[in-house]
Design a protein around this motif. Structure first.
Motif, PDB file in Angstrom:
ATOM      1  N   ASN A   1       0.828  -1.207   0.000  1.00  0.00           N
ATOM      2  CA  ASN A   1       0.000   0.000   0.000  1.00  0.00           C
ATOM      3  C   ASN A   1       0.864   1.260   0.000  1.00  0.00           C
ATOM      4  O   ASN A   1       0.555   2.236  -0.687  1.00  0.00           O
ATOM      5  CB  ASN A   1      -0.930   0.024   1.212  1.00  0.00           C
ATOM      6  CG  ASN A   1      -1.976  -1.058   1.164  1.00  0.00           C
ATOM      7  OD1 ASN A   1      -2.238  -1.642   0.117  1.00  0.00           O
ATOM      8  ND2 ASN A   1      -2.580  -1.347   2.300  1.00  0.00           N
ATOM      9  N   LEU A   2       1.942   1.233   0.758  1.00  0.00           N
ATOM     10  CA  LEU A   2       2.843   2.380   0.837  1.00  0.00           C
ATOM     11  C   LEU A   2       3.537   2.628  -0.497  1.00  0.00           C
ATOM     12  O   LEU A   2       3.674   3.780  -0.932  1.00  0.00           O
ATOM     13  CB  LEU A   2       3.873   2.146   1.943  1.00  0.00           C
ATOM     14  CG  LEU A   2       4.805   3.289   2.277  1.00  0.00           C
ATOM     15  CD1 LEU A   2       4.027   4.511   2.740  1.00  0.00           C
ATOM     16  CD2 LEU A   2       5.790   2.843   3.359  1.00  0.00           C
ATOM     17  N   GLN A   3       3.953   1.565  -1.174  1.00  0.00           N
ATOM     18  CA  GLN A   3       4.585   1.728  -2.481  1.00  0.00           C
ATOM     19  C   GLN A   3       3.601   2.297  -3.497  1.00  0.00           C
ATOM     20  O   GLN A   3       3.955   3.178  -4.294  1.00  0.00           O
ATOM     21  CB  GLN A   3       5.146   0.394  -2.967  1.00  0.00           C
ATOM     22  CG  GLN A   3       6.397  -0.018  -2.218  1.00  0.00           C
ATOM     23  CD  GLN A   3       7.049  -1.241  -2.829  1.00  0.00           C
ATOM     24  OE1 GLN A   3       7.204  -1.317  -4.036  1.00  0.00           O
ATOM     25  NE2 GLN A   3       7.433  -2.189  -1.983  1.00  0.00           N
ATOM     26  N   GLU A   4       2.358   1.838  -3.456  1.00  0.00           N
ATOM     27  CA  GLU A   4       1.343   2.383  -4.362  1.00  0.00           C
ATOM     28  C   GLU A   4       1.083   3.851  -4.046  1.00  0.00           C
ATOM     29  O   GLU A   4       0.948   4.683  -4.949  1.00  0.00           O
ATOM     30  CB  GLU A   4       0.048   1.590  -4.257  1.00  0.00           C
ATOM     31  CG  GLU A   4      -1.013   2.086  -5.206  1.00  0.00           C
ATOM     32  CD  GLU A   4      -2.301   1.296  -5.138  1.00  0.00           C
ATOM     33  OE1 GLU A   4      -3.292   1.785  -5.721  1.00  0.00           O
ATOM     34  OE2 GLU A   4      -2.340   0.222  -4.532  1.00  0.00           O
ATOM     35  N   PHE A   5       1.024   4.185  -2.759  1.00  0.00           N
ATOM     36  CA  PHE A   5       0.843   5.575  -2.329  1.00  0.00           C
ATOM     37  C   PHE A   5       1.958   6.453  -2.901  1.00  0.00           C
ATOM     38  O   PHE A   5       1.689   7.500  -3.498  1.00  0.00           O
ATOM     39  CB  PHE A   5       0.840   5.637  -0.797  1.00  0.00           C
ATOM     40  CG  PHE A   5       0.887   7.029  -0.235  1.00  0.00           C
ATOM     41  CD1 PHE A   5      -0.270   7.791  -0.127  1.00  0.00           C
ATOM     42  CD2 PHE A   5       2.075   7.573   0.209  1.00  0.00           C
ATOM     43  CE1 PHE A   5      -0.232   9.072   0.404  1.00  0.00           C
ATOM     44  CE2 PHE A   5       2.124   8.852   0.739  1.00  0.00           C
ATOM     45  CZ  PHE A   5       0.969   9.604   0.837  1.00  0.00           C
ATOM     46  N   ALA A   6       3.186   6.018  -2.741  1.00  0.00           N
ATOM     47  CA  ALA A   6       4.329   6.807  -3.215  1.00  0.00           C
ATOM     48  C   ALA A   6       4.273   6.995  -4.725  1.00  0.00           C
ATOM     49  O   ALA A   6       4.551   8.093  -5.237  1.00  0.00           O
ATOM     50  CB  ALA A   6       5.633   6.124  -2.809  1.00  0.00           C
ATOM     51  N   GLN A   7       3.905   5.960  -5.433  1.00  0.00           N
ATOM     52  CA  GLN A   7       3.815   6.035  -6.896  1.00  0.00           C
ATOM     53  C   GLN A   7       2.736   7.033  -7.310  1.00  0.00           C
ATOM     54  O   GLN A   7       2.946   7.874  -8.183  1.00  0.00           O
ATOM     55  CB  GLN A   7       3.511   4.658  -7.451  1.00  0.00           C
ATOM     56  CG  GLN A   7       3.416   4.613  -8.951  1.00  0.00           C
ATOM     57  CD  GLN A   7       3.108   3.209  -9.404  1.00  0.00           C
ATOM     58  OE1 GLN A   7       2.100   2.636  -8.986  1.00  0.00           O
ATOM     59  NE2 GLN A   7       3.960   2.664 -10.235  1.00  0.00           N
ATOM     60  N   ARG A   8       1.584   6.967  -6.669  1.00  0.00           N
ATOM     61  CA  ARG A   8       0.485   7.864  -7.026  1.00  0.00           C
ATOM     62  C   ARG A   8       0.790   9.305  -6.637  1.00  0.00           C
ATOM     63  O   ARG A   8       0.398  10.233  -7.352  1.00  0.00           O
ATOM     64  CB  ARG A   8      -0.809   7.365  -6.397  1.00  0.00           C
ATOM     65  CG  ARG A   8      -1.235   6.030  -7.041  1.00  0.00           C
ATOM     66  CD  ARG A   8      -2.531   5.506  -6.532  1.00  0.00           C
ATOM     67  NE  ARG A   8      -3.608   6.366  -7.001  1.00  0.00           N
ATOM     68  CZ  ARG A   8      -4.859   6.256  -6.583  1.00  0.00           C
ATOM     69  NH1 ARG A   8      -5.188   5.330  -5.703  1.00  0.00           N
ATOM     70  NH2 ARG A   8      -5.789   7.069  -7.036  1.00  0.00           N
TER      71      ARG A   8
END
Length: 86
Positions: free
Chosen positions: A33-40
């Motif tokens: 979830n954190l990696q997706e957050f950073a990407q977005r």
């Protein structure tokens, strides 16, 4: 004749890194979830920088993303795990 490795655009755009922390299922899920957050966040800031989003629109989207990340953190019970380990 030189040989080039074919690059999958999904691998390039959606890079994932192997989790190195303490293994618990909830930590692994939160890391994703954190990696997706950073990407977005990166996408939103780039769109705002290029004038595709207004600063207000970018802020609203970032705020919504933050709330999603915080909710996932709380739902996974990570906060309780940290205080119990102290």
């Amino acid at each position: 004749m030189s040989t080039f490795n074919k690059v999958d655009k999904n691998d390039l755009l959606y890079q994932r890194y192997q989790y190195q922390g303490q293994f618990k299922p909830q930590n692994l899920v939160f890391n994703a979830n954190l990696q997706e957050f950073a990407q977005r966040v990166g996408y939103i800031t780039n769109l705002e920088t290029r004038g595709k989003f207004s600063p207000q629109e970018a802020y609203q989207q970032l705020e919504a993303l933050w709330e999603q990340l915080r909710s996932s953190y709380e739902a996974l019970g990570i906060k309780e795990d940290v205080t119990n380990e102290l």
